[in-house]
Design an enzyme around this catalytic site. Sequence first.
Site, PDB file in Angstrom:
ATOM      1  N   ASP A  46       0.839  -1.206   0.000  1.00 22.68           N
ATOM      2  CA  ASP A  46       0.000   0.000   0.000  1.00 22.68           C
ATOM      3  C   ASP A  46       0.875   1.257   0.000  1.00 22.68           C
ATOM      4  OD1 ASP A  46       0.855  -0.047   2.601  1.00 22.68           O
ATOM      5  OD2 ASP A  46      -1.138   0.056   3.515  1.00 22.68           O
ATOM      6  N   SER A  47       2.214   1.069   0.018  1.00 21.75           N
ATOM      7  CA  SER A  47       3.134   2.190  -0.206  1.00 21.75           C
ATOM      8  C   SER A  47       2.864   2.828  -1.563  1.00 21.75           C
ATOM      9  CB  SER A  47       4.592   1.710  -0.132  1.00 21.75           C
ATOM     10  OG  SER A  47       4.792   0.593  -0.971  1.00 21.75           O
ATOM     11  N   ASP A  85      -1.304  -6.227  -0.557  1.00 23.65           N
ATOM     12  CA  ASP A  85      -1.370  -5.586   0.760  1.00 23.65           C
ATOM     13  C   ASP A  85      -2.817  -5.170   1.021  1.00 23.65           C
ATOM     14  OD1 ASP A  85      -0.231  -4.669   3.056  1.00 23.65           O
ATOM     15  OD2 ASP A  85       0.916  -3.037   2.122  1.00 23.65           O
ATOM     16  N   GLU A 184       9.158  -4.301  10.460  1.00 27.68           N
ATOM     17  CA  GLU A 184       9.528  -2.978   9.931  1.00 27.68           C
ATOM     18  C   GLU A 184      10.077  -2.077  11.037  1.00 27.68           C
ATOM     19  OE1 GLU A 184       6.684  -1.216   7.276  1.00 27.68           O
ATOM     20  OE2 GLU A 184       7.758   0.691   7.200  1.00 27.68           O
TER      21      GLU A 184
HETATM   22  O1  KIV Z   1       3.414  -1.081   1.597  1.00 31.29           O
HETATM   23  C1  KIV Z   1       4.563  -1.542   1.569  1.00 31.29           C
HETATM   24  O2  KIV Z   1       5.336  -1.315   0.629  1.00 31.29           O
HETATM   25  C2  KIV Z   1       4.969  -2.367   2.692  1.00 31.29           C
HETATM   26  C3  KIV Z   1       6.394  -2.765   2.773  1.00 31.29           C
HETATM   27  C4  KIV Z   1       7.203  -1.602   3.127  1.00 31.29           C
HETATM   28  C5  KIV Z   1       6.602  -3.906   3.685  1.00 31.29           C
HETATM   29  O3  KIV Z   1       4.179  -2.675   3.525  1.00 31.29           O
END
Ligand code: KIV
Length: 283
Positions: A46-47, A85, A184
Amino acid sequence: MLKKTTIKTIQKMKDDNEKISVLTAYDYSTAKYMDEAGVDIVLVGDSLANVALGYDSTQSISMTEMLIFTSAVARGVNRALVIGDMPFMSYNISVEDAIKNCGEMLRAGANAVKIEGCNGYILKVIKRCINSGIPVLGHLGFTPQSINALGGHSIQGKDVDSTKALLDDAKKLQEAGAFAIVLEMVPEESAKYITENLSIPTIGIGAGRFCSGHVMVSDDMLGKFSDYQPKFVRKYADMKKVITNAVKQYCKDVKSELYPAEEESFKLPMAEAIKLKNEEILC
Ligand code: KIV
């Protein structure tokens, strides 16, 4: 013969002491190149809210948006394990709602889902996912969807008591059926202690050297996203520079009529071209 990576392959990597490589991807062609380059897991994180859609926070992205990007990534990947995610509030309202949304993620092409946190409710969601054939990757330490509750980007597990509490949560996720856990922003000694006391793999991001595998946000490691850069990011490329230089050159070529060239243009058959030339003369 192309062998699809499964959650069993991931467990075997931990058991064989082979590090697991994980990268985020958000679009078809990037996912395709990553898969061809040999990454073990492609995470549609979700980044993407921040790095691809320009939102301030991961809390802004919806289930509908996550599904669009997950299906694009899944179409580009043949071998790696694809993880979708679960966005903020897509699994927090009720267990029924969570299972429905997690199922949608698999229907979009993901092979597993990632869910942040650990409490009684989250454990119920994970158990129901596992019972429904939906593999789950847990996520502990700094959990970005809880940034307001955590009071900002903060390192978790900074002393023995909080490290033990993290291990306790990790063991609960393991018992509930999670196939691996993202850690994390955890000090590396704490991440090592947690990793050594679990049978499932840990995937570190800002968690030092000793996790079973490591994940980075692709736009960070490719040098494409430049709004901020955490300490744990290693830049393997400078996409910002590549894009900026290419665009500058393109604009220059358009202005100076160097683009497009004749060989980049479609041409009429010779006879038609001559006829058209005559028309030009007549009018
Ligand atoms: O959303 C994302 O990219 C993540 C990673 C940083 C683990 O959750």
